[in-house]
Design an enzyme around this catalytic site. Sequence first.
Site, PDB file in Angstrom:
ATOM      1  N   ASP A  87       0.828  -1.275   0.200  1.00 29.58           N
ATOM      2  CA  ASP A  87      -0.109   0.041   0.079  1.00 29.58           C
ATOM      3  C   ASP A  87       1.057   1.093   0.063  1.00 29.58           C
ATOM      4  OD1 ASP A  87      -1.466   2.090   0.832  1.00 29.58           O
ATOM      5  OD2 ASP A  87      -2.400   1.252   2.387  1.00 29.58           O
ATOM      6  N   LYS A 141       1.452   9.397 -17.680  1.00 28.50           N
ATOM      7  CA  LYS A 141       0.558  10.387 -17.668  1.00 28.50           C
ATOM      8  C   LYS A 141      -0.681   9.969 -16.849  1.00 28.50           C
ATOM      9  CE  LYS A 141      -2.388  11.049 -21.157  1.00 28.50           C
ATOM     10  NZ  LYS A 141      -3.521  10.236 -21.935  1.00 28.50           N
ATOM     11  N   GLU A 209      -9.762   8.796 -33.322  1.00 26.95           N
ATOM     12  CA  GLU A 209     -10.129   7.262 -32.687  1.00 26.95           C
ATOM     13  C   GLU A 209     -11.547   6.759 -32.789  1.00 26.95           C
ATOM     14  OE1 GLU A 209      -7.668   6.377 -29.014  1.00 26.95           O
ATOM     15  OE2 GLU A 209      -8.402   8.485 -28.741  1.00 26.95           O
ATOM     16  N   HIS A 233       0.418  14.206 -26.441  1.00 27.46           N
ATOM     17  CA  HIS A 233       0.666  13.444 -27.677  1.00 27.46           C
ATOM     18  C   HIS A 233       0.904  14.527 -28.983  1.00 27.46           C
ATOM     19  CE1 HIS A 233      -0.092  10.229 -25.251  1.00 27.46           C
ATOM     20  NE2 HIS A 233      -1.333   9.899 -25.542  1.00 27.46           N
TER      21      HIS A 233
HETATM   22  C1  BG6 Z   1      -3.735   7.558 -24.061  1.00 22.90           C
HETATM   23  C2  BG6 Z   1      -5.189   8.340 -24.008  1.00 22.90           C
HETATM   24  O1  BG6 Z   1      -2.808   8.672 -23.968  1.00 22.90           O
HETATM   25  O2  BG6 Z   1      -3.711   7.504 -25.746  1.00 22.90           O
HETATM   26  C3  BG6 Z   1      -6.257   7.632 -24.640  1.00 22.90           C
HETATM   27  O3  BG6 Z   1      -5.454   8.598 -22.470  1.00 22.90           O
HETATM   28  C4  BG6 Z   1      -6.136   7.240 -25.939  1.00 22.90           C
HETATM   29  O4  BG6 Z   1      -7.413   8.286 -24.547  1.00 22.90           O
HETATM   30  C5  BG6 Z   1      -4.779   6.725 -26.269  1.00 22.90           C
HETATM   31  O5  BG6 Z   1      -6.942   6.461 -26.404  1.00 22.90           O
HETATM   32  C6  BG6 Z   1      -4.424   6.605 -27.627  1.00 22.90           C
HETATM   33  O6  BG6 Z   1      -3.083   5.980 -28.001  1.00 22.90           O
HETATM   34  P1  BG6 Z   1      -2.985   5.121 -29.125  1.00 22.90           P
HETATM   35  O7  BG6 Z   1      -1.559   4.567 -29.006  1.00 22.90           O
HETATM   36  O8  BG6 Z   1      -4.029   3.959 -29.354  1.00 22.90           O
HETATM   37  O9  BG6 Z   1      -3.166   5.925 -30.306  1.00 22.90           O
END
Ligand code: BG6
Length: 476
Positions: A87, A141, A209, A233
Amino acid sequence: MTSQAQTLLLFGATGDLSRRMLLPSLCALHTEGLVAEDLRIVGTARSEMTDGEFRNFARDALEKFLPAERRGGMADFMARLHYQQLDVTTPEGYKELAKKAGPGEDLAIFLSTAPGLFKPTIEGLAAAGLAGEGARISLEKPLGTDLASSCEINDAVASAFPESRIFRIDHYLGKETVQNLLALRFANLMFEPLWRSQYIDHVQITVAETVGLESRVEYYDGSGALRDMVQNHMLQLLALVAMEPPSSFTANAVRDEKVKVLRALRPISADETVTGQYRGGASNGQIVPGYDEELGRDSDTETFVALKAHVDNWRWRGVPFYLRTGKRLHERVTEIVVQFKQVPHSIFPGARMKANKLLIGIQPEENISFTLMAKVPGIDQEGMTLRSVPLDIAMPDAFKGTHHRIAYERLLLDLIDGDQTLFVRRDEVEAQWQWIDAIRETWAKEGVLPKPYASGSWGPSAAIALAERDGVSWHE
Ligand code: BG6
């Protein structure tokens, strides 16, 4: 610090990231012989588990998330795994953890727990002597929810670890195709002279996405697309596109150049942004519910954001960077489009000239495509007929025999090896937050609320208008 870690301490070892990404990545590295034979992996989490139970957990994860052809070394990999219940908020448990971690001077620590636990974890590690000179720490993150909370986390880590031993993850930097952007720009002569406002009309970055909330309801609703995707990102992608050539591919040289771009981002006004929230619709051939239905209540959180950004420096004067990202969009695609300007004078009267375009596909297709004007074969009496044709390089075809890697493979290996080049430095994170906070303040001041969009679409129509006002169409 270049020595390989002898022990990897994995906090949050039974969590989702560990199951889907970290354990599969580590097993793949092991199978390929990329980590030292004596590397031990000690998982820790709140639940009680024996080493054997943790190994069973790992085996299930690998069978589910690592392709069979990459699991060759799975049986031996299991022997590397150990487990210690902890913990993190109670100081006592760390002694046991230190014992389990062994005497190894070189320790790599990976925190994939809720950020609220970072501070007590770091205090516990320091008190147990696990933050010594040979120890480096990696943080997942979200690193805060704004500049102030991010500084708090950064200060807490800095109280026990110097910056040279802090590895902040942005998993996009671990993607092969993102690294390829650096190769494209800096290992080829032809792009760099043209890579500036004189020749580039605009840049587009799309991270679309098809997934919705998945299982992260509370986190996502407290975050929204701007903080979940743009703050990290997308700004990292923008920085890689816009940065000056670093003098070498080393941690400080690369990060010095990225941070200059992030600091040069112009604060943007509300009319240069569009936010949206998905409603029900059809996504990937399936009927899906709206965000509020998935959440079970009304919410003002944005699941889509489009922005028109500017980098205020000599190179990028007057070149807009259009960014957009969202959940439940038409398709899953991450790509960068560099739209060049038209030739200054056409010698082909009547020809429909199209300016060159460089398309860098990051996922799911890894490809680079450059459109050129070419003569359509044939004899024309009315002058030459021209058409725009793509020059395509599909990476999987160009590099047959290589396989798709999980971004965390590269990042975990670099953490174990102590190479910070693909990790984010404190000044970068803070410059990112500063820009994002200003956008959120503008939204709050102007009462900006997300516009609804149908799942399976490309977001609210206002996002199309944002680009079209400038005569630009999003690449689709
Ligand atoms: C994460 C986000 O950092 O990146 C998510 O918190 C997102 O919401 C993801 O779906 C996307 O990552 P990748 O590698 O699938 O493009």
